[in-house]
Write an enzyme that holds these catalytic residues in place. Sequence first.
Site, mmCIF file in Angstrom:
data_model
loop_
_atom_site.group_PDB
_atom_site.id
_atom_site.type_symbol
_atom_site.label_atom_id
_atom_site.label_comp_id
_atom_site.label_asym_id
_atom_site.label_seq_id
_atom_site.Cartn_x
_atom_site.Cartn_y
_atom_site.Cartn_z
ATOM 1 N N SER A 90 0.812 -1.226 0.000
ATOM 2 C CA SER A 90 0.000 0.000 0.000
ATOM 3 C C SER A 90 0.841 1.269 0.000
ATOM 4 C CB SER A 90 -0.929 -0.004 1.219
ATOM 5 O OG SER A 90 -0.202 -0.263 2.398
ATOM 6 N N THR A 192 -1.976 3.458 3.860
ATOM 7 C CA THR A 192 -1.114 4.638 3.830
ATOM 8 C C THR A 192 -0.334 4.753 5.141
ATOM 9 O OG1 THR A 192 -2.633 5.837 2.440
ATOM 10 C CG2 THR A 192 -1.239 7.169 3.848
ATOM 11 N N THR A 210 1.846 7.092 0.172
ATOM 12 C CA THR A 210 0.945 5.989 -0.198
ATOM 13 C C THR A 210 1.033 5.670 -1.679
ATOM 14 O OG1 THR A 210 -1.365 5.261 -0.017
ATOM 15 C CG2 THR A 210 -1.035 7.496 -0.782
ATOM 16 N N ARG A 220 -5.822 9.119 -10.883
ATOM 17 C CA ARG A 220 -6.463 9.527 -9.624
ATOM 18 C C ARG A 220 -5.423 9.901 -8.569
ATOM 19 N NH1 ARG A 220 -6.340 7.711 -4.019
ATOM 20 N NH2 ARG A 220 -8.386 8.053 -3.104
ATOM 21 N N THR A 243 -5.806 8.530 7.078
ATOM 22 C CA THR A 243 -5.700 7.346 6.238
ATOM 23 C C THR A 243 -7.116 6.929 5.887
ATOM 24 O OG1 THR A 243 -4.861 5.075 6.105
ATOM 25 C CG2 THR A 243 -5.586 5.812 8.260
ATOM 26 N N GLY A 244 -7.266 6.269 4.769
ATOM 27 C CA GLY A 244 -8.601 5.828 4.383
ATOM 28 C C GLY A 244 -9.011 6.380 3.034
#
Length: 332
Positions: A90, A192, A210, A220, A243-244
């Site tokens: 990741s 991340t 990340t 993106r 994060t997320g």
Amino acid sequence: MKSRREFIKIGAVGTAALLTQTACAADDKSEDNPIIATETIAIKPIVLSTWNHGIDANKAAWEILSKNGTALDAVEQGVRVTESDPENQSVGLGGLPDRDGYVTLDACIMDHNSNCGAVAYLQDIENPISVARKVMEDTPHVMLAGDGAFEFALEKGFTKTNLLTEKSKEAWLNWLAESEYEPQINSENHDTIGMIAIDESGNLAGACTTSGMAYKLHGRVGDSPIIGAGLFVDNEIGAACATGVGEAVIRTAGSAIVVELMRHGKTPQEACEEAVARIISKHKDLTNMQVGFIALNKKGEYGCHSVYAGFNIAVRHTDFEEMVDAQYEMEW
Ligand code: SD4
């Protein structure tokens, strides 16, 4: 709201207990167990970072912080460990690619003087955080993206590296069979890496890096390279990192909001909780909408919170090293 705390290693039990009561994301907010440290208990240096991979990253950061190094050097060297780990899918080398098979990286860094640097949609460079630092220190800009960021990195002596490992290529090929885009955060408890720290001089810094959401649309960019979204540092107040699902974090100016809430008197824990509440209130569909925040204030108090269960953070201080399971609002 649910929570669970877990100590994985404690160097000095007595001190750790004291700090748990005064500085951590406490489960019990009664007066007997305050989460607000008094002015006299300034906890520094201290470093915290997101997810299980934060333990190894914190070790590298600690090497610097424990020798009187700066928070800025610590966060850069800390997250480089995660970026260079090919097993981690990741972040950096070995990151899962986008829909078209390209590993594209986002990163940013910020210091105690509000200097900041970022790279977005950067390919073929193993340590984007160090490129972000060069953007901060060697240019009048804050962010470079894509080919321009890559060319800049080469000029600064970084080496072109194929970041798509066999393991990640195989995962991508398996995904291609169905090509169903479904953000999966929490899987294997890493994502991340965001790291924030205070050094011996009391200065704050942060870093966030990340490979973004796996199998995202080509081009993106998420929240992680965006100052104020994925990371924010204000040396008068504190620092925060996210994060997320990056889109949700950008929409709510997540990390900047956490720092502003601390400016207005919230503890780091309360600030993270309110930022999570904001995410929830601004989204009708919360399916897979995992977001987690970490925050640290000038006194070394810290907190973390997430929308869904499963988020955890690594904390390192002179006397202890621990994983903290974040409090959260919902079960999956
Ligand atoms: C992004 N925030 O690109 C990153 C991904 C992430 O946990 O943090 N996942 O949206």
